[in-house]
Design a protein around this motif. Structure first.
Motif: not given
Length: 556
Positions: A399-403, A438-444, A7-13
């Motif tokens: 399905d295993f997601c990774y950034p 991609k880490w931001a924003p897709d993965y987060l 939940r915290a992650a969305r702030a940066i993305t």
């Protein structure tokens, strides 16, 4: 802090689209150094851009690395440690219930814009945050305010938590009293967060004239937070420039600082997104230090004479499971099978720096509340197969997601970690479909919404309280995990309601045992991220919380 925490992650993305490039830009730096050869500019490279120059709008480490040099909170952590010490408040105390907090403030402190720091300034900040409206109430913008103090004077969304903040009173010029409705495990630790650092009241008035806006999940931050000139704190450095094209934020020593003056006049934070790029920039003399050193590079740099201190362990890396995304994960035997399938010792041995530890619960052993009696899930492929058979899931598919395009303190090489875990799972007969994002924003966004069967994330603690770890994930329903278990939620929240320290720690210990019996995900490891400096640098004390104070740094 530390993001990459669902939940915290969305702030940066949501804030800023990060397109990271490695830039030399040595000419600007060289021009800042004195002609007689004495260096007066310290250049440090991080892995990502800051999202805002106002820490109140942030929840990510790269932003706080910059803003921590310019803004100070009521409380801080001891240099190089995790113990709370006085910040802008010399002393603090609370009533027996933990609902009334009194701060004896430092005298003679000035803001960068010349305004005087006092109790009225403290209350101006807390009341400003409490009265946020519109987009400011989005958890993407005000994550830490909502985490520590709940919602706002008038919540505009039914999902916004109820406000726990009640009031701030300037008892006299140098005494501020903050009152909350209920005791909270997030206090007093929350008073140390850079997101709750104190701004000049004059600057706050200027902030009020600008608004944030949102279009879907995309957040547009107010103009003042995206360029230097408006923000004003009390720290040893003041922010003077943000050159987004060069991926650099420049700061200058604040000569009226109340404490020890910065040893180097100019401080520059530069973004270089790859471990290799940062290492090469240090070796070329383009930068004076960098963070998140690749474990394989530590010995090489040390042998070449570079200073490579290692932080203490204060983070957690885990594999999350979404019961919402894959109903098979609702079966406890399936979750146990996944846990038994992952060779965590091999991951620590081959992928983490020296000092890394296998995790057996959702907090490191350096945090109060760690339990020695949690249920264990040792690497055992045969046991994993038995559990899958018992659950009727011998042909389990996940399905295993990774950034991609990211390095985190707890996750130095995401793809390498993923490949090893994929191989482990397949040895147990589990079919793994890789989902690189991609880490931001897709993965987060994907992990936060619970759309990945399995995913990799972690957390670096904000302060030394168990709730800052387990409460982040398991205090209530969270889409990332997609489960509803009252026993888990009640166990986690029990400690947050207790004012007595020893009772609270005992409650966290019990909560860890309940969590690991339920097994919502797999805690994998805790690691001591390394940070590197040039041969001619006296580095600052390195912090297990990644809260380095660069005014301590100097050149030999």
């Amino acid at each position: 802090m530390r993001i990459p925490k669902s939940r915290a992650a969305r702030a940066i993305t949501a804030a800023v689209a990060v397109t990271l490039i490695a830039t030399g830009c040595s000419s600007e730096r060289d021009s800042d150094n004195k002609s007689d050869g004495e260096k007066d500019t310290f250049v440090f490279a991080g892995a990502g851009d800051p999202g805002s120059l106002d820490p109140a709008l942030a929840s990510d480490g790269e932003t706080f690395r910059v803003t921590r040099q310019a803004f100070e909170a009521l409380l801080e952590h001891e240099s190089g440690g995790s113990e709370l010490v006085g910040g802008l408040a010399e002393k603090w105390s609370s009533n027996d219930k933990g609902t009334v907090w009194t701060f004896d403030l430092r005298k003679g402190v000035k803001f960068h814009d010349g305004e005087a720091f006092n109790a009225a300034a403290v209350c101006a900040n807390y009341d400003h945050w409490f009265n946020w409206t519109g987009t400011y109430q989005s958890s993407a913008v005000s994550y830490y305010w909502q985490t520590i103090m709940g919602g706002f004077a008038k919540n505009e969304d039914k999902e916004t938590p109820e406000a726990n903040y009640k009031s701030c009173t300037a008892k006299d010029e140098n005494t501020a009293v903050i009152e909350v409705k209920k005791p909270s495990a997030n206090l007093p630790g929350g008073f140390s967060l850079n997101a709750l650092a104190i701004h000049s009241p004059k600057a706050i008035e200027a902030y009020k004239k600008q608004d944030a806006s949102a279009k879907g999940d995309a957040i547009t931050y107010p103009e003042y937070s995206q360029k230097a000139g408006t923000v004003a704190g009390t720290g040893p450095y003041k922010i003077t420039k943000w050159n987004k094209g060069n991926k650099e934020v420049s700061l200058e020593r604040f000569d009226d600082y109340w404490g020890d003056k910065a040893k180097v006049k100019n401080l520059v934070f530069r973004t270089i997104d790859t471990e290799e790029g940062r290492r090469q920039a240090l070796q070329a003399g383009d930068i004076d230090g960098y963070d998140l050193v690749a474990p394989a590079d530590v010995k090489t740099l040390e042998d070449q004479g570079y200073v490579v201190p290692t932080r203490g362990v204060f983070n957690l890396f885990y594999v999350g499971m979404s019961q919402q995304a894959n109903p098979a994960l609702k079966k406890k035997e399936v979750r146990q099978a996944i846990a038994h399938s992952i060779d965590r010792e091999n991951l620590v041995k081959t992928q983490l720096p020296e000092g890394g530890k296998v995790a057996d619960q959702f907090m490191p052993d350096t945090v109060e509340g760690y339990s020695k009696d949690v249920k264990q899930y040792p690497y055992d492929t045969a046991e994993a197969k038995k559990l899958l058979k018992k659950a009727g899931q011998e042909k389990l598919k996940v399905d295993f997601c990774y950034p991609t395009e990211v390095t985190r303190p707890y996750m130095p090489a995401p793809q390498d970690l993923f490949e090893l875990m994929k191989d482990d799972l397949e040895k147990s007969g589990i079919t793994v479909t890789p989902k690189a994002m991609k880490w931001a924003p897709d993965y987060l966004d994907a992990t936060e919404s619970g759309s990945c069967d399995l995913h990799m994330l972690g957390w670096t603690g904000d302060f030394n309280d168990g709730f800052n770890f387990i409460g982040t994930w398991f205090a209530g329903y969270d889409k990332q995990w997609g489960f509803k278990d009252k026993k888990v939620f009640d166990a986690v929240n029990a400690g947050s309601k207790l004012g007595n320290h020893d009772e609270r720690v005992a409650a966290y210990t019990k909560a860890n045992e309940v969590i690991m019996d339920y097994l919502p995900g797999v805690p994998v490891s805790s690691s001591p991220p390394a940070i590197a400096f040039a041969k001619n640098v006296n580095p600052p004390n390195v912090s297990p919380l990644t809260q380095e104070v660069f005014s301590e740094a100097s050149f030999k």
